[in-house]
Scaffold this motif. Structure first.
Motif, PDB file in Angstrom:
ATOM      1  N   ILE A  13       0.867  -1.177   0.000  1.00  0.00           N
ATOM      2  CA  ILE A  13       0.000   0.000   0.000  1.00  0.00           C
ATOM      3  C   ILE A  13       0.900   1.222   0.000  1.00  0.00           C
ATOM      4  CG2 ILE A  13      -1.736   1.290   1.296  1.00  0.00           C
ATOM      5  CD1 ILE A  13      -2.613  -1.441   2.474  1.00  0.00           C
ATOM      6  N   TYR A  14       0.621   2.176  -0.881  1.00  0.00           N
ATOM      7  CA  TYR A  14       1.474   3.358  -1.021  1.00  0.00           C
ATOM      8  C   TYR A  14       0.726   4.611  -0.631  1.00  0.00           C
ATOM      9  CZ  TYR A  14       4.301   0.079  -3.562  1.00  0.00           C
ATOM     10  OH  TYR A  14       5.046  -1.010  -3.881  1.00  0.00           O
ATOM     11  N   THR A  15       1.391   5.436   0.160  1.00  0.00           N
ATOM     12  CA  THR A  15       0.884   6.748   0.537  1.00  0.00           C
ATOM     13  C   THR A  15       2.020   7.721   0.329  1.00  0.00           C
ATOM     14  OG1 THR A  15      -0.525   5.774   2.237  1.00  0.00           O
ATOM     15  CG2 THR A  15      -0.097   8.121   2.412  1.00  0.00           C
ATOM     16  N   TYR A  16       1.720   8.875  -0.229  1.00  0.00           N
ATOM     17  CA  TYR A  16       2.752   9.865  -0.495  1.00  0.00           C
ATOM     18  C   TYR A  16       2.640  10.999   0.517  1.00  0.00           C
ATOM     19  CZ  TYR A  16       3.362   7.269  -4.759  1.00  0.00           C
ATOM     20  OH  TYR A  16       3.615   6.267  -5.648  1.00  0.00           O
ATOM     21  N   THR A  25       6.824  11.727  10.658  1.00  0.00           N
ATOM     22  CA  THR A  25       5.763  11.335  11.595  1.00  0.00           C
ATOM     23  C   THR A  25       5.216   9.960  11.243  1.00  0.00           C
ATOM     24  OG1 THR A  25       5.171  13.640  12.001  1.00  0.00           O
ATOM     25  CG2 THR A  25       3.507  11.981  12.521  1.00  0.00           C
ATOM     26  N   MET A  26       5.014   9.695   9.960  1.00  0.00           N
ATOM     27  CA  MET A  26       4.509   8.388   9.544  1.00  0.00           C
ATOM     28  C   MET A  26       5.499   7.274   9.888  1.00  0.00           C
ATOM     29  SD  MET A  26       2.745   9.471   5.929  1.00  0.00           S
ATOM     30  CE  MET A  26       2.146   7.840   5.508  1.00  0.00           C
ATOM     31  N   ILE A  27       6.786   7.523   9.666  1.00  0.00           N
ATOM     32  CA  ILE A  27       7.803   6.521   9.997  1.00  0.00           C
ATOM     33  C   ILE A  27       7.825   6.290  11.504  1.00  0.00           C
ATOM     34  CG2 ILE A  27      10.288   6.051  10.049  1.00  0.00           C
ATOM     35  CD1 ILE A  27      10.459   7.666   7.384  1.00  0.00           C
ATOM     36  N   LYS A  28       7.850   7.362  12.278  1.00  0.00           N
ATOM     37  CA  LYS A  28       7.913   7.240  13.740  1.00  0.00           C
ATOM     38  C   LYS A  28       6.649   6.616  14.325  1.00  0.00           C
ATOM     39  CE  LYS A  28      11.188  10.848  14.807  1.00  0.00           C
ATOM     40  NZ  LYS A  28      11.447  12.018  15.656  1.00  0.00           N
ATOM     41  N   SER A  29       5.533   6.708  13.599  1.00  0.00           N
ATOM     42  CA  SER A  29       4.281   6.101  14.049  1.00  0.00           C
ATOM     43  C   SER A  29       4.175   4.645  13.598  1.00  0.00           C
ATOM     44  CB  SER A  29       3.092   6.901  13.500  1.00  0.00           C
ATOM     45  OG  SER A  29       3.111   8.221  13.992  1.00  0.00           O
ATOM     46  N   ASP A  30       5.252   4.119  13.028  1.00  0.00           N
ATOM     47  CA  ASP A  30       5.326   2.738  12.573  1.00  0.00           C
ATOM     48  C   ASP A  30       4.303   2.435  11.479  1.00  0.00           C
ATOM     49  OD1 ASP A  30       6.574   0.281  12.543  1.00  0.00           O
ATOM     50  OD2 ASP A  30       5.318  -0.565  14.128  1.00  0.00           O
ATOM     51  N   LEU A  31       4.112   3.402  10.585  1.00  0.00           N
ATOM     52  CA  LEU A  31       3.181   3.235   9.475  1.00  0.00           C
ATOM     53  C   LEU A  31       3.883   2.767   8.208  1.00  0.00           C
ATOM     54  CD1 LEU A  31       0.939   6.375  10.039  1.00  0.00           C
ATOM     55  CD2 LEU A  31       0.394   3.987  10.551  1.00  0.00           C
TER      56      LEU A  31
END
Length: 85
Positions: A13-16, A25-31
């Motif tokens: 799944i890809y989100t930009y 924030t997305m990386i640190k939220s384990d997303l």
């Protein structure tokens, strides 16, 4: 690079992210993970950087409205083109 990743990882799944802060924030939220130039990762001790050996040339360009009429913008673009081409 995006095309190559999507072709080889079709079930992902890809989100930009539109800003570096959003991506961090997305990386640190384990997303998930992100593909970024190494200079934007910074010195954050929570984020690991994994170097890639991707050798495709990156092409840069200037962007402005097609309808741009301001002389200062046209002059700036002309100046940058002279400096960088």
């Amino acid at each position: 690079m995006n095309r190559k990743i999507i072709e080889n990882c079709p079930d992902s799944i890809y989100t930009y992210g539109d800003t570096i802060n959003t991506v961090h924030t997305m990386i640190k939220s384990d997303l998930g993970v992100s593909v970024l130039p190494d200079f934007v990762i910074g010195e954050d001790c929570e984020i690991a950087s994994v170097p890639l050996s991707y050798t495709e040339e990156v092409v840069y360009g200037l962007a402005c409205l097609r309808s741009e009429v301001r002389l200062e913008v046209k002059h700036w673009i002309s100046t940058i083109k002279e400096l960088l081409t």
